[in-house]
Motif scaffolding. Structure first.
Motif, PDB file in Angstrom:
ATOM      1  N   GLY A  50      -1.396   7.546  -6.730  1.00 52.32           N
ATOM      2  CA  GLY A  50      -0.410   8.386  -7.398  1.00 52.32           C
ATOM      3  C   GLY A  50      -0.282   7.997  -8.852  1.00 52.32           C
ATOM      4  O   GLY A  50      -0.996   7.127  -9.338  1.00 52.32           O
ATOM      5  N   GLU A  51       0.648   8.649  -9.555  1.00 48.76           N
ATOM      6  CA  GLU A  51       0.831   8.376 -10.973  1.00 48.76           C
ATOM      7  C   GLU A  51       2.276   8.066 -11.332  1.00 48.76           C
ATOM      8  O   GLU A  51       2.539   7.280 -12.227  1.00 48.76           O
ATOM      9  CB  GLU A  51       0.386   9.583 -11.805  1.00 48.76           C
ATOM     10  N   ILE A  55       0.862  -1.174   0.000  1.00 47.23           N
ATOM     11  CA  ILE A  55       0.000   0.000   0.000  1.00 47.23           C
ATOM     12  C   ILE A  55       0.900   1.226   0.000  1.00 47.23           C
ATOM     13  O   ILE A  55       1.713   1.399   0.907  1.00 47.23           O
ATOM     14  CB  ILE A  55      -0.890   0.012   1.265  1.00 47.23           C
ATOM     15  N   ALA A  56       0.772   2.072  -1.023  1.00 50.82           N
ATOM     16  CA  ALA A  56       1.669   3.224  -1.093  1.00 50.82           C
ATOM     17  C   ALA A  56       0.973   4.434  -1.682  1.00 50.82           C
ATOM     18  O   ALA A  56      -0.064   4.334  -2.336  1.00 50.82           O
ATOM     19  CB  ALA A  56       2.907   2.885  -1.917  1.00 50.82           C
ATOM     20  N   GLN A  57       1.643   5.566  -1.450  1.00 56.86           N
ATOM     21  CA  GLN A  57       1.133   6.850  -1.909  1.00 56.86           C
ATOM     22  C   GLN A  57       2.313   7.687  -2.378  1.00 56.86           C
ATOM     23  O   GLN A  57       3.373   7.669  -1.764  1.00 56.86           O
ATOM     24  CB  GLN A  57       0.412   7.517  -0.724  1.00 56.86           C
ATOM     25  N   GLY A  58       2.139   8.388  -3.491  1.00 55.58           N
ATOM     26  CA  GLY A  58       3.142   9.345  -3.967  1.00 55.58           C
ATOM     27  C   GLY A  58       4.535   8.759  -4.083  1.00 55.58           C
ATOM     28  O   GLY A  58       4.757   7.767  -4.771  1.00 55.58           O
ATOM     29  N   VAL A  76      -4.607   1.401  -9.118  1.00 60.08           N
ATOM     30  CA  VAL A  76      -4.147   2.787  -9.007  1.00 60.08           C
ATOM     31  C   VAL A  76      -5.347   3.679  -8.720  1.00 60.08           C
ATOM     32  O   VAL A  76      -6.410   3.517  -9.325  1.00 60.08           O
ATOM     33  CB  VAL A  76      -3.447   3.243 -10.311  1.00 60.08           C
ATOM     34  N   PHE A  77      -5.146   4.629  -7.806  1.00 61.36           N
ATOM     35  CA  PHE A  77      -6.234   5.509  -7.389  1.00 61.36           C
ATOM     36  C   PHE A  77      -5.809   6.969  -7.518  1.00 61.36           C
ATOM     37  O   PHE A  77      -4.636   7.301  -7.351  1.00 61.36           O
ATOM     38  CB  PHE A  77      -6.625   5.193  -5.941  1.00 61.36           C
ATOM     39  N   ALA A  78      -6.779   7.820  -7.807  1.00 60.71           N
ATOM     40  CA  ALA A  78      -6.505   9.251  -7.991  1.00 60.71           C
ATOM     41  C   ALA A  78      -6.281   9.968  -6.663  1.00 60.71           C
ATOM     42  O   ALA A  78      -5.666  11.027  -6.628  1.00 60.71           O
ATOM     43  CB  ALA A  78      -7.663   9.905  -8.753  1.00 60.71           C
ATOM     44  N   SER A  79      -6.784   9.395  -5.576  1.00 58.88           N
ATOM     45  CA  SER A  79      -6.632  10.063  -4.270  1.00 58.88           C
ATOM     46  C   SER A  79      -6.418   9.031  -3.169  1.00 58.88           C
ATOM     47  O   SER A  79      -6.768   7.855  -3.323  1.00 58.88           O
ATOM     48  CB  SER A  79      -7.878  10.900  -3.945  1.00 58.88           C
ATOM     49  N   ASP A  80      -5.870   9.494  -2.060  1.00 57.53           N
ATOM     50  CA  ASP A  80      -5.677   8.624  -0.897  1.00 57.53           C
ATOM     51  C   ASP A  80      -7.017   8.113  -0.382  1.00 57.53           C
ATOM     52  O   ASP A  80      -7.131   6.963   0.040  1.00 57.53           O
ATOM     53  CB  ASP A  80      -4.958   9.378   0.228  1.00 57.53           C
ATOM     54  N   CYS A 128     -10.748   3.596   0.747  1.00 58.05           N
ATOM     55  CA  CYS A 128     -12.058   2.924   0.601  1.00 58.05           C
ATOM     56  C   CYS A 128     -11.874   1.524   0.026  1.00 58.05           C
ATOM     57  O   CYS A 128     -12.484   0.567   0.496  1.00 58.05           O
ATOM     58  CB  CYS A 128     -12.987   3.737  -0.295  1.00 58.05           C
ATOM     59  N   GLU A 129     -11.022   1.400  -0.983  1.00 62.92           N
ATOM     60  CA  GLU A 129     -10.753   0.092  -1.577  1.00 62.92           C
ATOM     61  C   GLU A 129     -10.047  -0.821  -0.578  1.00 62.92           C
ATOM     62  O   GLU A 129     -10.330  -2.015  -0.499  1.00 62.92           O
ATOM     63  CB  GLU A 129      -9.920   0.240  -2.850  1.00 62.92           C
ATOM     64  N   LEU A 130      -9.136  -0.263   0.187  1.00 63.20           N
ATOM     65  CA  LEU A 130      -8.438  -1.043   1.212  1.00 63.20           C
ATOM     66  C   LEU A 130      -9.438  -1.653   2.184  1.00 63.20           C
ATOM     67  O   LEU A 130      -9.358  -2.833   2.509  1.00 63.20           O
ATOM     68  CB  LEU A 130      -7.424  -0.166   1.959  1.00 63.20           C
TER      69      LEU A 130
END
Length: 195
Positions: free
Chosen positions: A56-57, A28-31, A73-77, A82-84
Motif C-alpha cells: 500500500g501507500e 505484515i499489512a495491506q491497505g 513497501v510493495f505495489a501489490s499483495d 512473494c517477498e514474504l
C-alpha cells in the motif's frame, strides 16, 4: 438471559498487540492494515529484530518514521507475498507474526505461514478496511471474492447462494449454499451486510 450467537468456525480478530518472549517480530499489512501497524508501533518499538512488509501507500511515511531501517513497501499483495516467502526461510524459530488487512489478505498470509509450520496461535490478526467476504460455492467449488451481500450469484455456476457464517480456514472463505434448492426461484431479497 439469551445466549449469544456464536459460530465456532468464524475467525476471531483482535487489535494487534505485542507478544513478549520472542526472538523477533514480523509485521505484515495491506491497505488500511497500515493504520493497525501505526497504532501498534505507537505503543512502543520492540528491542527484538523487527521486519515490516506493507502492501500500500497511505501509511508508508508514518511507518518509516517509527522504524529507522525502514519498511519494505510493495505495489501489490502478490509482490509482498512473494517477498514474504523468501523471508520466511530465514526467520528464526520463535518469531511472532502480526497481520493486518482485509479478510482475504489475512488468510492468504496465513496460508504462506502454514507452509513454514507457523501455528495460528503465533499470529496476531486484525481485520481492517472492508469486511467483504470470500465465498466458496459448495456446488461448483468456485471462490468469489469481495462479496458484500447475504445472497450472492456464483460467478461460475450461476446459482444464488446464501452466504453462511461457517468459515473454512483451509479455503480462506465462507460457505455459500444454494438458497432456492427446495423451492426453485424462491430467492429472498439481497441485503448488503458486509460493507
Amino acid at each position: 438471559m439469551q445466549r449469544g450467537y456464536w459460530i465456532k468456525s468464524k475467525p476471531n480478530y483482535n487489535t494487534l498487540s505485542w507478544r513478549e518472549n520472542t526472538l523477533g517480530h514480523m509485521l505484515i499489512a495491506q491497505g488500511e492494515g497500515g493504520l493497525a501497524l501505526v497504532k501498534l508501533l505507537q505503543q512502543r518499538c520492540p528491542v527484538q529484530p523487527l521486519k515490516v512488509l506493507f502492501s500500500g501507500e497511505k501509511y508508508t511515511d508514518i511507518l518509516n518514521g517509527f522504524i529507522p531501517e525502514g519498511i519494505d513497501v510493495f505495489a501489490s499483495d502478490e509482490e509482498m507475498l512473494c517477498e514474504l516467502k523468501s523471508q520466511l526461510s530465514e526467520c528464526l524459530m520463535g518469531t511472532q507474526f502480526y497481520v493486518a488487512g482485509d479478510e482475504a489478505f489475512i488468510w492468504k498470509v496465513m496460508d504462506e505461514l502454514a507452509v513454514y509450520g507457523v501455528q495460528e496461535r503465533d499470529v496476531e490478526k486484525e481485520l481492517c478496511g472492508t469486511i467483504a467476504r470470500s465465498v466458496y460455492c459448495v456446488h461448483c467449488k468456485t471462490i468469489d471474492k469481495n462479496v458484500h451481500h447475504n445472497i450472492h450469484l456464483c460467478s461460475y455456476c450461476n446459482r444464488y447462494l446464501f452466504v453462511r457464517d461457517h468459515f473454512s480456514r483451509r479455503l480462506g472463505a465462507y460457505m455459500g449454499v444454494m438458497v432456492d434448492a427446495e423451492v426453485p426461484g424462491d430467492i429472498p431479497a439481497r441485503q448488503e451486510i458486509y460493507p
